[in-house]
Design a protein around this motif. Structure first.
Motif, PDB file in Angstrom:
ATOM      1  N   PRO A 120       1.003  -1.199   0.213  1.00 43.51           N
ATOM      2  CA  PRO A 120       0.149  -0.068  -0.097  1.00 43.51           C
ATOM      3  C   PRO A 120       0.797   1.245  -0.058  1.00 43.51           C
ATOM      4  CG  PRO A 120      -0.084  -1.240   2.029  1.00 43.51           C
ATOM      5  CD  PRO A 120       0.738  -1.910   1.269  1.00 43.51           C
ATOM      6  N   SER A 121       2.173   1.176   0.288  1.00 46.31           N
ATOM      7  CA  SER A 121       3.007   2.337   0.211  1.00 46.31           C
ATOM      8  C   SER A 121       3.605   2.704  -0.883  1.00 46.31           C
ATOM      9  CB  SER A 121       3.974   2.490   1.456  1.00 46.31           C
ATOM     10  OG  SER A 121       4.627   1.270   1.291  1.00 46.31           O
ATOM     11  N   GLN A 122       3.705   1.587  -1.939  1.00 45.24           N
ATOM     12  CA  GLN A 122       4.318   1.726  -3.204  1.00 45.24           C
ATOM     13  C   GLN A 122       3.336   2.477  -4.245  1.00 45.24           C
ATOM     14  OE1 GLN A 122       6.502  -1.535  -4.599  1.00 45.24           O
ATOM     15  NE2 GLN A 122       6.479  -0.778  -6.580  1.00 45.24           N
TER      16      GLN A 122
ATOM     17  N   TYR B 231      -6.073   3.383  -3.429  1.00 40.71           N
ATOM     18  CA  TYR B 231      -4.533   2.902  -3.734  1.00 40.71           C
ATOM     19  C   TYR B 231      -3.598   4.021  -4.015  1.00 40.71           C
ATOM     20  CZ  TYR B 231      -7.427  -1.290  -4.490  1.00 40.71           C
ATOM     21  OH  TYR B 231      -8.393  -2.011  -4.237  1.00 40.71           O
ATOM     22  N   ASN B 232      -2.413   3.703  -4.077  1.00 38.15           N
ATOM     23  CA  ASN B 232      -1.404   4.965  -4.371  1.00 38.15           C
ATOM     24  C   ASN B 232      -0.866   4.936  -5.860  1.00 38.15           C
ATOM     25  OD1 ASN B 232       0.421   6.834  -4.074  1.00 38.15           O
ATOM     26  ND2 ASN B 232       1.899   5.692  -2.603  1.00 38.15           N
ATOM     27  N   VAL B 233      -1.856   5.591  -6.435  1.00 36.83           N
ATOM     28  CA  VAL B 233      -1.841   5.666  -8.054  1.00 36.83           C
ATOM     29  C   VAL B 233      -0.781   6.817  -8.656  1.00 36.83           C
ATOM     30  CG1 VAL B 233      -3.013   6.321  -9.997  1.00 36.83           C
ATOM     31  CG2 VAL B 233      -4.062   4.568  -8.177  1.00 36.83           C
ATOM     32  N   VAL B 234       0.145   6.497  -9.337  1.00 39.58           N
ATOM     33  CA  VAL B 234       0.819   7.461 -10.192  1.00 39.58           C
ATOM     34  C   VAL B 234       0.158   8.256 -11.076  1.00 39.58           C
ATOM     35  CG1 VAL B 234       2.952   7.732 -11.498  1.00 39.58           C
ATOM     36  CG2 VAL B 234       2.947   5.755  -9.988  1.00 39.58           C
ATOM     37  N   LYS B 235      -0.307   9.322 -10.641  1.00 42.33           N
ATOM     38  CA  LYS B 235      -1.274  10.066 -11.240  1.00 42.33           C
ATOM     39  C   LYS B 235      -0.701  10.613 -12.533  1.00 42.33           C
ATOM     40  CE  LYS B 235      -3.554  11.973  -7.053  1.00 42.33           C
ATOM     41  NZ  LYS B 235      -2.825  11.045  -6.012  1.00 42.33           N
ATOM     42  N   GLU B 236       0.408  10.590 -13.121  1.00 45.16           N
ATOM     43  CA  GLU B 236       0.895  10.960 -14.425  1.00 45.16           C
ATOM     44  C   GLU B 236       0.900   9.837 -15.070  1.00 45.16           C
ATOM     45  OE1 GLU B 236       2.049  13.478 -11.303  1.00 45.16           O
ATOM     46  OE2 GLU B 236       2.662  11.326 -11.401  1.00 45.16           O
ATOM     47  N   ARG B 237       0.829   8.618 -14.769  1.00 48.06           N
ATOM     48  CA  ARG B 237       0.573   7.438 -15.537  1.00 48.06           C
ATOM     49  C   ARG B 237      -0.614   6.720 -15.405  1.00 48.06           C
ATOM     50  NH1 ARG B 237       6.076   3.838 -14.669  1.00 48.06           N
ATOM     51  NH2 ARG B 237       5.166   2.992 -16.556  1.00 48.06           N
ATOM     52  N   ILE B 238      -1.739   6.963 -15.777  1.00 45.37           N
ATOM     53  CA  ILE B 238      -3.073   6.464 -15.804  1.00 45.37           C
ATOM     54  C   ILE B 238      -3.555   6.365 -17.512  1.00 45.37           C
ATOM     55  CG2 ILE B 238      -5.335   6.751 -15.300  1.00 45.37           C
ATOM     56  CD1 ILE B 238      -4.965   8.313 -13.025  1.00 45.37           C
ATOM     57  N   THR B 239      -3.733   5.036 -17.600  1.00 41.67           N
ATOM     58  CA  THR B 239      -4.143   4.761 -19.134  1.00 41.67           C
ATOM     59  C   THR B 239      -5.447   4.033 -19.060  1.00 41.67           C
ATOM     60  OG1 THR B 239      -1.746   4.039 -19.611  1.00 41.67           O
ATOM     61  CG2 THR B 239      -3.640   2.973 -20.824  1.00 41.67           C
ATOM     62  N   TYR B 240      -6.126   4.329 -20.002  1.00 41.66           N
ATOM     63  CA  TYR B 240      -7.551   3.915 -20.183  1.00 41.66           C
ATOM     64  C   TYR B 240      -7.953   3.106 -21.354  1.00 41.66           C
ATOM     65  CZ  TYR B 240     -12.698   4.285 -19.142  1.00 41.66           C
ATOM     66  OH  TYR B 240     -14.126   4.064 -19.036  1.00 41.66           O
ATOM     67  N   ALA B 241      -8.440   1.968 -21.291  1.00 49.91           N
ATOM     68  CA  ALA B 241      -8.444   0.995 -22.771  1.00 49.91           C
ATOM     69  C   ALA B 241      -9.620   0.293 -22.669  1.00 49.91           C
ATOM     70  CB  ALA B 241      -7.353   0.136 -22.592  1.00 49.91           C
ATOM     71  N   GLY B 242     -10.052  -0.044 -23.856  1.00 50.23           N
ATOM     72  CA  GLY B 242     -11.399  -0.828 -23.798  1.00 50.23           C
ATOM     73  C   GLY B 242     -11.612  -1.644 -25.359  1.00 50.23           C
ATOM     74  N   PHE B 243     -12.564  -2.223 -25.613  1.00 55.88           N
ATOM     75  CA  PHE B 243     -12.668  -3.132 -26.539  1.00 55.88           C
ATOM     76  C   PHE B 243     -14.139  -2.980 -27.222  1.00 55.88           C
ATOM     77  CE2 PHE B 243     -10.622  -5.182 -23.046  1.00 55.88           C
ATOM     78  CZ  PHE B 243      -9.356  -5.526 -23.351  1.00 55.88           C
TER      79      PHE B 243
END
Length: 267
Positions: A36-38, A121-133
């Motif tokens: 959780p800290s990463q 969660y500890n999300v890297v806010k500069e690295r958020i990807t969104y995908a779909g089919f």
């Protein structure tokens, strides 16, 4: 090659959406050795109910065990019976009224789900990807394009980029494609990267009889609109075409490893 060790942990939970006025089921795949800290990059997928059919958890475990990708948090949004109305382009429903709830989905993702994930969660806010089919790919493309302050990359697998404001039998013109027009008419060029996939057997329709199936033509012409905005092929925009690939989970699962490796690249 499949690695039997180090499976990823899968969690399914409900998130209430004020925008959609219902509980939304999400599946969360935690990275190997989750702590959780990463901080972790986030990949958001539409149609999270298909994770099992895609074999996504095993693919993720394999790539992490072989150190081909960074540890990553993956979240899948489950669709329900209103998928054809809740997915689409937020600004405009198609000619048949489909996608008329896409704006509510966009608000759920941007204003409710992403803040929830950032808090949980500890999300890297500069690295958020969104995908779909398919239609979920169109929805992901639309949300990323209109929210570059949140997302950095978009993944579109066999995207429903044919989405149009006029039916084929009603004096249709290629300018009626809603996503293409949105890109073409945009006044700004967001700092984004895009990954597209199609299969050569995604469909059989060829509306203009040029020998190229519509799904491939719509995808390549969407990429052309991005290029006109200044995005560069193989720098900002990437395309994977799978020979004999079809519009199904089997083909998309074949494309997933390349997509996940691409997401793992920071630049």
């Amino acid at each position: 090659m499949s690695f039997a060790t180090d499976p990823v942990q899968s969690i399914t939970k409900n998130v209430f959406s004020v925008s959609l006025e219902r509980e939304v089921v999400v599946t969360i795949l935690l990275p190997k050795d989750f702590g959780p800290s990463q901080a972790y990059p986030l990949i958001l997928f539409n149609d999270g109910q298909d994770f099992e059919g895609l074999g996504l958890a095993q693919t993720l475990a394999d790539l992490q065990s072989s150190r081909e990708i960074d540890p990553v948090l993956i979240v899948g949004i489950h669709a329900n019976d209103n998928r054809i109305y809740e997915y689409g382009v937020a600004a405009e429903a198609d000619y048949a009224g489909r996608g008329n709830r896409a704006e509510a989905t966009s608000r759920f993702v941007v204003q409710e789900l992403i803040p929830h994930l950032n808090e949980a969660y500890n999300v890297v806010k500069e690295r958020i990807t969104y995908a779909g089919f398919s239609l979920g790919g169109l929805m992901a493309m639309d949300i990323v394009w209109n929210n570059p302050q949140i997302f950095s990359k978009a993944g579109i697998f066999s995207g429903a980029l044919w989405w149009r404001k006029r039916a084929l039998h009603d004096d249709y013109n290629d300018s009626d494609r809603i996503m293409h027009a949105q890109l073409r008419n945009a006044e700004t060029k967001p700092d984004l990267k895009f990954w597209f996939q199609c299969g050569s057997l995604d469909e059989y329709d060829d509306r203009d009889g040029d020998g190229v199936i519509d799904s491939i033509q719509d995808t390549l012409e969407c990429i052309a609109e991005l290029e006109r905005k200044g995005y560069a092929w193989n720098r900002d925009v990437f395309y994977k075409e799978i020979a004999f690939g079809e519009h199904n989970l089997k083909t998309w699962s074949e494309a997933l490893p390349d997509f996940l490796r691409w997401v793992s690249q920071e630049n």
